[in-house]
Design a protein around this motif. Sequence first.
Motif, PDB file in Angstrom:
ATOM      1  N   ARG A  59       9.507  -0.986   4.241  1.00  0.00           N
ATOM      2  CA  ARG A  59       9.156   0.360   3.801  1.00  0.00           C
ATOM      3  C   ARG A  59      10.189   0.765   2.753  1.00  0.00           C
ATOM      4  NH1 ARG A  59       6.887   5.509   6.911  1.00  0.00           N
ATOM      5  NH2 ARG A  59       5.195   4.065   7.192  1.00  0.00           N
ATOM      6  N   GLY A  60       9.713   1.405   1.696  1.00  0.00           N
ATOM      7  CA  GLY A  60      10.607   1.836   0.628  1.00  0.00           C
ATOM      8  C   GLY A  60       9.910   2.805  -0.300  1.00  0.00           C
ATOM      9  N   ALA A  61      10.430   2.888  -1.516  1.00  0.00           N
ATOM     10  CA  ALA A  61       9.868   3.792  -2.514  1.00  0.00           C
ATOM     11  C   ALA A  61       9.907   3.115  -3.880  1.00  0.00           C
ATOM     12  CB  ALA A  61      10.650   5.101  -2.560  1.00  0.00           C
ATOM     13  N   ARG A 106       0.851  -1.189   0.000  1.00  0.00           N
ATOM     14  CA  ARG A 106       0.000   0.000   0.000  1.00  0.00           C
ATOM     15  C   ARG A 106       0.883   1.234   0.000  1.00  0.00           C
ATOM     16  NH1 ARG A 106      -2.528  -0.078   6.115  1.00  0.00           N
ATOM     17  NH2 ARG A 106      -0.568   0.216   7.221  1.00  0.00           N
ATOM     18  N   GLN A 107       0.319   2.316  -0.483  1.00  0.00           N
ATOM     19  CA  GLN A 107       1.003   3.594  -0.425  1.00  0.00           C
ATOM     20  C   GLN A 107       1.016   4.034   1.032  1.00  0.00           C
ATOM     21  OE1 GLN A 107      -0.415   6.391  -3.310  1.00  0.00           O
ATOM     22  NE2 GLN A 107       0.611   8.119  -2.339  1.00  0.00           N
ATOM     23  N   VAL A 108       2.116   4.597   1.491  1.00  0.00           N
ATOM     24  CA  VAL A 108       2.201   5.064   2.877  1.00  0.00           C
ATOM     25  C   VAL A 108       1.067   6.050   3.131  1.00  0.00           C
ATOM     26  CG1 VAL A 108       3.592   6.413   4.505  1.00  0.00           C
ATOM     27  CG2 VAL A 108       4.676   4.665   3.091  1.00  0.00           C
ATOM     28  N   GLY A 109       0.342   5.836   4.230  1.00  0.00           N
ATOM     29  CA  GLY A 109      -0.777   6.697   4.594  1.00  0.00           C
ATOM     30  C   GLY A 109      -2.129   6.155   4.178  1.00  0.00           C
ATOM     31  N   GLU A 110      -2.148   5.142   3.293  1.00  0.00           N
ATOM     32  CA  GLU A 110      -3.419   4.534   2.891  1.00  0.00           C
ATOM     33  C   GLU A 110      -3.787   3.414   3.844  1.00  0.00           C
ATOM     34  OE1 GLU A 110      -3.349   3.142  -1.133  1.00  0.00           O
ATOM     35  OE2 GLU A 110      -3.661   5.147  -1.944  1.00  0.00           O
ATOM     36  N   ASP A 111      -5.086   3.107   3.925  1.00  0.00           N
ATOM     37  CA  ASP A 111      -5.555   2.020   4.774  1.00  0.00           C
ATOM     38  C   ASP A 111      -5.633   0.691   4.031  1.00  0.00           C
ATOM     39  OD1 ASP A 111      -5.849   3.624   7.050  1.00  0.00           O
ATOM     40  OD2 ASP A 111      -7.872   4.230   6.464  1.00  0.00           O
TER      41      ASP A 111
END
Length: 116
Positions: free
Chosen positions: A77-79, A22-27
């Motif tokens: 966690r990454g990009a 998931r994109q960081v900040g999404e549920d």
Amino acid sequence: MQQLLERPRAARYEVSAPVMYRQVGEDAWHEGQTLNVSSSGVLFTCPSPALAPGTHVEFVLDLPNPGLRSRPRVRCRGAIVRHERRRAGPACAVAATIDAYVFVPAGGETAGTVEA
């Protein structure tokens, strides 16, 4: 003129394993499948449209563990660094860095956080 030194590329291993991302900040979590993994990143399938390069993501990998019943679960966690269209199978794949990771205890699902 200053010469730039290149780091050798990390060895990549073909690994087909489930991944949730998931994109960081999404549920909401999305499902994919790894294509290859290295110490510095992962390439995994995703539905179209692909996540854009520069998008910060978190993902959970269930690593193969031959000979044992349980599979180690790693939360990372990454990009996103690139995406590619695919001719067969899922519409696209994305490559993501692994900037930080933690092992998730058995039965821990996707709980916990990773500080990058």
